[in-house]
Design a protein around this motif. Sequence first.
Motif, mmCIF file in Angstrom:
data_model
loop_
_atom_site.group_PDB
_atom_site.id
_atom_site.type_symbol
_atom_site.label_atom_id
_atom_site.label_comp_id
_atom_site.label_asym_id
_atom_site.label_seq_id
_atom_site.Cartn_x
_atom_site.Cartn_y
_atom_site.Cartn_z
ATOM 1 N N PHE A 45 0.840 -1.301 0.049
ATOM 2 C CA PHE A 45 -0.490 0.097 -0.177
ATOM 3 C C PHE A 45 0.852 1.326 -0.134
ATOM 4 N N ILE A 46 0.475 2.046 -0.805
ATOM 5 C CA ILE A 46 1.239 3.323 -1.483
ATOM 6 C C ILE A 46 0.043 4.563 -1.015
ATOM 7 N N PRO A 47 0.101 4.829 -0.360
ATOM 8 C CA PRO A 47 -0.783 6.196 -0.293
ATOM 9 C C PRO A 47 -0.203 8.037 -1.172
ATOM 10 N N LEU A 48 0.239 7.339 -2.299
ATOM 11 C CA LEU A 48 0.576 8.925 -3.100
ATOM 12 C C LEU A 48 -0.504 9.255 -4.401
ATOM 13 N N GLY A 49 -0.216 10.694 -4.325
ATOM 14 C CA GLY A 49 -1.100 10.376 -5.642
ATOM 15 C C GLY A 49 -0.665 10.961 -6.694
ATOM 16 N N ILE A 50 -0.045 9.952 -6.974
ATOM 17 C CA ILE A 50 0.529 9.257 -8.570
ATOM 18 C C ILE A 50 0.277 7.471 -8.273
ATOM 19 N N LYS A 51 -0.156 7.795 -9.512
ATOM 20 C CA LYS A 51 -0.580 6.115 -10.131
ATOM 21 C C LYS A 51 0.476 5.811 -10.190
ATOM 22 N N GLY A 52 0.524 4.270 -9.583
ATOM 23 C CA GLY A 52 1.113 3.206 -10.085
ATOM 24 C C GLY A 52 1.234 1.998 -10.236
ATOM 25 N N GLY A 53 2.432 1.682 -11.083
ATOM 26 C CA GLY A 53 1.717 -0.193 -10.980
ATOM 27 C C GLY A 53 1.936 -0.436 -12.663
ATOM 28 N N LEU A 54 1.281 -1.997 -13.178
ATOM 29 C CA LEU A 54 1.232 -2.363 -14.785
ATOM 30 C C LEU A 54 -0.397 -1.926 -15.184
ATOM 31 N N ASP A 55 0.361 -1.365 -16.944
ATOM 32 C CA ASP A 55 -0.950 -1.413 -17.655
ATOM 33 C C ASP A 55 -2.189 -2.622 -17.287
ATOM 34 N N ARG A 56 -2.259 -3.798 -16.897
ATOM 35 C CA ARG A 56 -3.097 -4.464 -17.010
ATOM 36 C C ARG A 56 -3.046 -5.329 -15.691
ATOM 37 N N VAL A 57 -4.354 -5.428 -15.350
ATOM 38 C CA VAL A 57 -4.229 -5.942 -13.676
ATOM 39 C C VAL A 57 -3.630 -7.601 -13.933
ATOM 40 N N VAL A 58 -2.165 -7.302 -12.614
ATOM 41 C CA VAL A 58 -2.225 -9.039 -12.738
ATOM 42 C C VAL A 58 -1.524 -9.690 -11.398
ATOM 43 N N ALA A 59 -1.995 -9.119 -10.578
ATOM 44 C CA ALA A 59 -1.051 -8.671 -8.710
ATOM 45 C C ALA A 59 -1.996 -9.945 -9.000
ATOM 46 N N GLU A 60 -0.949 -10.205 -8.360
ATOM 47 C CA GLU A 60 -0.885 -11.262 -7.270
ATOM 48 C C GLU A 60 -0.074 -11.370 -5.557
ATOM 49 N N VAL A 61 0.138 -12.486 -4.643
ATOM 50 C CA VAL A 61 0.790 -12.038 -2.884
ATOM 51 C C VAL A 61 1.942 -12.751 -3.412
ATOM 52 N N GLY A 62 2.725 -12.162 -3.262
ATOM 53 C CA GLY A 62 4.315 -12.028 -3.605
ATOM 54 C C GLY A 62 4.920 -13.107 -2.225
ATOM 55 N N ALA A 63 4.706 -12.687 -0.846
ATOM 56 C CA ALA A 63 4.946 -13.505 0.725
ATOM 57 C C ALA A 63 3.803 -12.626 1.432
ATOM 58 N N CYS A 64 3.371 -13.458 2.506
ATOM 59 C CA CYS A 64 2.738 -13.034 3.637
ATOM 60 C C CYS A 64 3.203 -13.237 4.627
ATOM 61 N N HIS A 65 3.878 -12.427 5.400
ATOM 62 C CA HIS A 65 4.141 -13.104 6.510
ATOM 63 C C HIS A 65 2.996 -13.302 8.006
#
Length: 102
Positions: A45-65
């Motif tokens: 989670f990043i609460p910035l005013g700019i949009k980040g990330g990839l052009d398409r939706v591919v989000a996965e869970v990379g790690a869980c603590h």
Amino acid sequence: MSTVADLPHISECSVAGCSYNSEHSCHAGAVTIAQSSGSTSCATFIPLGIKGGLDRVVAEVGACHRSNCTHNSSLECHASTVRIGAGPDDVTHAGCLTFETR
């Protein structure tokens, strides 16, 4: 899990204040679920005013603590899909809504 292709997909993100969120979809390549002050949070989670990330939706869970989650095995999430939503503090945290205590 044997490959990155096996990681659970982020099916929903309802945290409007996150730079990776676009129309309730996470556009980060992968997220990390962490433990923050006893809660289960999306550490990406990043609460910035700019949009980040990839052009398409591919989000996965990379790690869980959260080793105390029923979906966690060897610090990897094994849920079929994961939902991200408002955490205990909507401004500074996004939470894993799929978290289930063992």
